[in-house]
Design a protein around this motif. Structure first.
Motif, PDB file in Angstrom:
ATOM      1  N   ALA A 345       0.803  -1.217   0.000  1.00  0.00           N
ATOM      2  CA  ALA A 345       0.000   0.000   0.000  1.00  0.00           C
ATOM      3  C   ALA A 345       0.840   1.272   0.000  1.00  0.00           C
ATOM      4  N   ASP A 346       2.103   1.190   0.453  1.00  0.00           N
ATOM      5  CA  ASP A 346       2.924   2.397   0.547  1.00  0.00           C
ATOM      6  C   ASP A 346       3.711   2.686  -0.726  1.00  0.00           C
ATOM      7  N   LYS A 347       3.368   2.011  -1.817  1.00  0.00           N
ATOM      8  CA  LYS A 347       4.025   2.235  -3.104  1.00  0.00           C
ATOM      9  C   LYS A 347       3.152   3.104  -4.002  1.00  0.00           C
ATOM     10  N   GLU A 348       3.757   3.669  -5.055  1.00  0.00           N
ATOM     11  CA  GLU A 348       3.002   4.478  -6.019  1.00  0.00           C
ATOM     12  C   GLU A 348       2.259   3.555  -6.977  1.00  0.00           C
ATOM     13  N   ARG A 349       1.235   2.920  -6.462  1.00  0.00           N
ATOM     14  CA  ARG A 349       0.542   1.877  -7.215  1.00  0.00           C
ATOM     15  C   ARG A 349      -0.109   2.415  -8.482  1.00  0.00           C
ATOM     16  N   GLU A 350      -0.700   3.585  -8.413  1.00  0.00           N
ATOM     17  CA  GLU A 350      -1.379   4.143  -9.572  1.00  0.00           C
ATOM     18  C   GLU A 350      -0.411   4.351 -10.735  1.00  0.00           C
ATOM     19  N   LYS A 351       0.794   4.826 -10.439  1.00  0.00           N
ATOM     20  CA  LYS A 351       1.780   5.077 -11.486  1.00  0.00           C
ATOM     21  C   LYS A 351       2.358   3.779 -12.037  1.00  0.00           C
ATOM     22  N   VAL A 352       2.524   2.783 -11.175  1.00  0.00           N
ATOM     23  CA  VAL A 352       2.998   1.477 -11.643  1.00  0.00           C
ATOM     24  C   VAL A 352       1.969   0.865 -12.591  1.00  0.00           C
ATOM     25  N   VAL A 353       0.701   0.942 -12.214  1.00  0.00           N
ATOM     26  CA  VAL A 353      -0.369   0.421 -13.067  1.00  0.00           C
ATOM     27  C   VAL A 353      -0.371   1.128 -14.417  1.00  0.00           C
ATOM     28  N   ALA A 354      -0.127   2.436 -14.419  1.00  0.00           N
ATOM     29  CA  ALA A 354      -0.111   3.198 -15.668  1.00  0.00           C
ATOM     30  C   ALA A 354       0.976   2.707 -16.614  1.00  0.00           C
ATOM     31  N   GLU A 355       2.050   2.193 -16.081  1.00  0.00           N
ATOM     32  CA  GLU A 355       3.127   1.650 -16.923  1.00  0.00           C
ATOM     33  C   GLU A 355       2.780   0.285 -17.485  1.00  0.00           C
ATOM     34  N   LEU A 356       2.116  -0.560 -16.692  1.00  0.00           N
ATOM     35  CA  LEU A 356       1.976  -1.968 -17.049  1.00  0.00           C
ATOM     36  C   LEU A 356       0.593  -2.359 -17.575  1.00  0.00           C
ATOM     37  N   ALA A 357      -0.455  -1.755 -17.056  1.00  0.00           N
ATOM     38  CA  ALA A 357      -1.805  -2.190 -17.423  1.00  0.00           C
ATOM     39  C   ALA A 357      -2.143  -1.996 -18.892  1.00  0.00           C
ATOM     40  N   PRO A 358      -1.774  -0.879 -19.535  1.00  0.00           N
ATOM     41  CA  PRO A 358      -2.180  -0.678 -20.930  1.00  0.00           C
ATOM     42  C   PRO A 358      -1.671  -1.755 -21.885  1.00  0.00           C
ATOM     43  N   LYS A 359      -0.616  -2.438 -21.530  1.00  0.00           N
ATOM     44  CA  LYS A 359      -0.058  -3.481 -22.392  1.00  0.00           C
ATOM     45  C   LYS A 359      -0.619  -4.859 -22.070  1.00  0.00           C
ATOM     46  N   SER A 360      -1.485  -4.949 -21.060  1.00  0.00           N
ATOM     47  CA  SER A 360      -1.966  -6.241 -20.574  1.00  0.00           C
ATOM     48  C   SER A 360      -3.375  -6.529 -21.079  1.00  0.00           C
ATOM     49  N   ALA A 361      -3.627  -7.783 -21.447  1.00  0.00           N
ATOM     50  CA  ALA A 361      -4.970  -8.201 -21.841  1.00  0.00           C
ATOM     51  C   ALA A 361      -5.802  -8.563 -20.621  1.00  0.00           C
ATOM     52  N   VAL A 362      -5.148  -9.158 -19.624  1.00  0.00           N
ATOM     53  CA  VAL A 362      -5.806  -9.556 -18.382  1.00  0.00           C
ATOM     54  C   VAL A 362      -4.889  -9.180 -17.225  1.00  0.00           C
ATOM     55  N   VAL A 363      -5.475  -8.621 -16.177  1.00  0.00           N
ATOM     56  CA  VAL A 363      -4.714  -8.318 -14.962  1.00  0.00           C
ATOM     57  C   VAL A 363      -5.377  -9.031 -13.795  1.00  0.00           C
ATOM     58  N   ILE A 364      -4.602  -9.849 -13.101  1.00  0.00           N
ATOM     59  CA  ILE A 364      -5.081 -10.536 -11.907  1.00  0.00           C
ATOM     60  C   ILE A 364      -4.421  -9.888 -10.704  1.00  0.00           C
ATOM     61  N   VAL A 365      -5.219  -9.248  -9.874  1.00  0.00           N
ATOM     62  CA  VAL A 365      -4.704  -8.563  -8.681  1.00  0.00           C
ATOM     63  C   VAL A 365      -4.729  -9.537  -7.512  1.00  0.00           C
ATOM     64  N   THR A 366      -3.612  -9.617  -6.793  1.00  0.00           N
ATOM     65  CA  THR A 366      -3.518 -10.529  -5.657  1.00  0.00           C
ATOM     66  C   THR A 366      -2.885  -9.817  -4.471  1.00  0.00           C
ATOM     67  N   ARG A 367      -2.861 -10.475  -3.331  1.00  0.00           N
ATOM     68  CA  ARG A 367      -2.415  -9.846  -2.073  1.00  0.00           C
ATOM     69  C   ARG A 367      -1.016 -10.302  -1.683  1.00  0.00           C
ATOM     70  N   PRO A 368      -0.062  -9.369  -1.581  1.00  0.00           N
ATOM     71  CA  PRO A 368       1.261  -9.731  -1.052  1.00  0.00           C
ATOM     72  C   PRO A 368       1.132 -10.178   0.403  1.00  0.00           C
ATOM     73  N   ASN A 369       1.914 -11.163   0.771  1.00  0.00           N
ATOM     74  CA  ASN A 369       1.883 -11.675   2.139  1.00  0.00           C
ATOM     75  C   ASN A 369       2.748 -10.796   3.036  1.00  0.00           C
ATOM     76  N   ASN A 370       2.227  -9.598   3.327  1.00  0.00           N
ATOM     77  CA  ASN A 370       2.978  -8.631   4.116  1.00  0.00           C
ATOM     78  C   ASN A 370       1.985  -7.683   4.792  1.00  0.00           C
ATOM     79  N   PRO A 371       2.226  -7.315   6.050  1.00  0.00           N
ATOM     80  CA  PRO A 371       1.292  -6.413   6.731  1.00  0.00           C
ATOM     81  C   PRO A 371       1.096  -5.083   6.015  1.00  0.00           C
ATOM     82  N   ARG A 372       2.072  -4.677   5.202  1.00  0.00           N
ATOM     83  CA  ARG A 372       1.978  -3.401   4.495  1.00  0.00           C
ATOM     84  C   ARG A 372       1.121  -3.501   3.234  1.00  0.00           C
ATOM     85  N   ALA A 373       0.490  -4.650   3.015  1.00  0.00           N
ATOM     86  CA  ALA A 373      -0.360  -4.808   1.835  1.00  0.00           C
ATOM     87  C   ALA A 373      -1.573  -3.886   1.913  1.00  0.00           C
TER      88      ALA A 373
END
Length: 440
Positions: A345-373
């Motif tokens: 949660a403490d990462k710039e998730r929106e900006k990371v998604v902007a780099e990777l999502a447009p090139k993806s046909a399917v995105v599967i969102v999952t939960r990192p095994n870390n309290p900071r998720a």
């Protein structure tokens, strides 16, 4: 404590979180005999690439016949991976014995009025004591967070300090703009030291150069004092020519994937050359060649399977995501990109998604095994802005299983985001591959 108890002891230390500063680590190492004063260091920081550079530097020095300690974080599968000597992780029983030794030392510190050291500070102190007891010739330290107030900066000197690059990451601890973050990263530069950087941003270079001038340190810049030219980049690795500090090297090869690893390799060679020039290390061209080929750094653009192609990469910040996107475009041919993504949660998730999502046909969102998720599902909302098919699957094995089931033989599955998530995915994929059931 046995190893299992030692891991539980370390886990309990995570409650102290990130608590930057050097007072605790200085007191802790003082109480265990100041082991860092018996060692010679190469100190490597930066936003991205520092682990790869550290691994390559350690591999080259090992090829040169040195006994090399390597301290990195986080680990992928076993805590012992954080402390290696010539590539071999610390034995479980040795780590348990060291932590058993440290436990009363920590209790005495707290009783004397000091704040309790964090998990990373304890890990740093354990590594320093381990390397000193084992009498390593050189210790390569990867900075944990930032530089100036990171616990690895307890060392008073380094043969070479390296800052790979500086990007926007950990802003809540390091600063709100690139210059502030660079200032913290430059804190590893020592008085009269030797510094190598591959940073390119003008504001970053200004901070690093200013710090070097103030401290009378010698600065070598990859791209100015050392230049390199790509020969090839493929799924077999990379090859490049290098005009270095001490000579010209033609056809250097690396096993790590991606064009960005060529720059990391050039940086690693420059670090070693600087150590040779200023401190007389006995490293030859053949040591450099063999060390680069032998260097590995799992979890970074690592191919786990083919048909369907499955690649994992710990791209947890914007620059890392941009580098991953370019690597996927340059190295792989595929019909569809299926992205398995989990971020803290403490990462710039929106900006990371902007780099990777447009090139993806399917995105599967999952939960990192870390309290900071944190609210990990909210990542899906960012993805939906780009209109891709989005699925939310909490458990990492189930997310991977879903990706494999919908992938055709010519599709590419990319598992990325938090390195904690990538580590769990890697372990599951290795087990699945061993069972020979990855293709269905």
């Amino acid at each position: 404590m046995d190893y299992k108890e030692a891991l539980e002891f370390l886990r309990r230390l995570t409650k102290f979180g990130f608590n930057l500063g050097l007072e605790r680590i200085r007191e802790l190492t003082r109480r265990c005999g100041v082991p860092q004063e018996r060692l010679r260091f190469i100190h490597i920081g930066g936003t991205n690439g520092k682990g790869s550079v550290a691994a390559m530097v350690a591999s080259i020095l090992k090829e040169a016949g040195y006994r090399v300690g390597l301290f990195t974080s986080p680990h992928l599968h076993s805590y012992t991976e954080r402390m290696r000597i010539n590539g071999v992780p610390i034995p479980e029983e040795r780590l348990a014995a060291l932590l058993t030794w440290f436990k009363p030392v920590l209790e005495a510190m707290v009783a004397a009025g000091y704040e309790h050291p964090t998990e990373f500070e304890v890990s740093t102190a354990v590594a320093l004591k381990y390397f000193a007891e084992e009498g390593v010739d050189l210790a390569v330290l990867e900075v944990g967070l930032g530089g100036a107030i990171d616990s690895t900066n307890v060392i008073s000197s380094a043969l070479v300090s390296c800052i790979t690059n500086v990007g926007m990451d950990h802003m809540e601890y390091l600063g709100n703009n690139i210059a502030e973050i660079a200032r913290v990263k430059a804190g590893i530069i020592k008085d009269g030291g030797v510094v190598v950087t591959a940073a390119r941003r003008p504001a970053v270079l200004e901070e690093i150069s200013r710090t070097c001038r103030e401290k009378g340190a010698t600065l070598y810049r990859v791209g100015r004092d050392v230049t390199w030219q790509e020969r090839r980049v493929s799924l077999a690795g990379g090859e490049f020519d290098l005009q270095g500090l001490l000579g010209t090297y033609e056809g250097l090869k690396i096993s790590l994937l991606g064009r960005h690893q060529l720059e990391n390799a050039a940086t690693a060679v420059t670090v070693v050359e600087a150590a040779v020039r200023h401190h007389g290390l006995g490293v030859t061209e053949e040591h450099i060649r063999h060390g680069l080929v032998q260097a590995s750094w799992p979890g970074r653009l690592e191919i786990m399977h083919r048909e369907p192609m499955v690649v994992i990469d710990g791209a947890h910040n914007v620059d890392g995501a941009r580098t991953l996107r370019r690597a996927l475009e340059e190295l792989f041919s595929y019909r569809r990109l299926i992205l398995v993504l989990g971020m803290l949660a403490d990462k710039e998730r929106e900006k990371v998604v902007a780099e990777l999502a447009p090139k993806s046909a399917v995105v599967i969102v999952t939960r990192p095994n870390n309290p900071r998720a944190g609210n990990w599902q909210s990542l899906a909302g960012f993805v939906r802005r780009y209109g891709e098919q989005v699925e939310v699957i909490e458990e990492i094995p189930e997310a991977l299983d879903r990706a494999l089931n919908i992938a055709g033989p010519s599709d590419l599955i990319c598992v990325t985001g938090s390195l904690y998530m990538v580590a769990d995915a890697r372990e599951w994929l290795k087990k699945l591959k061993k069972e020979d059931s990855i293709c269905r």
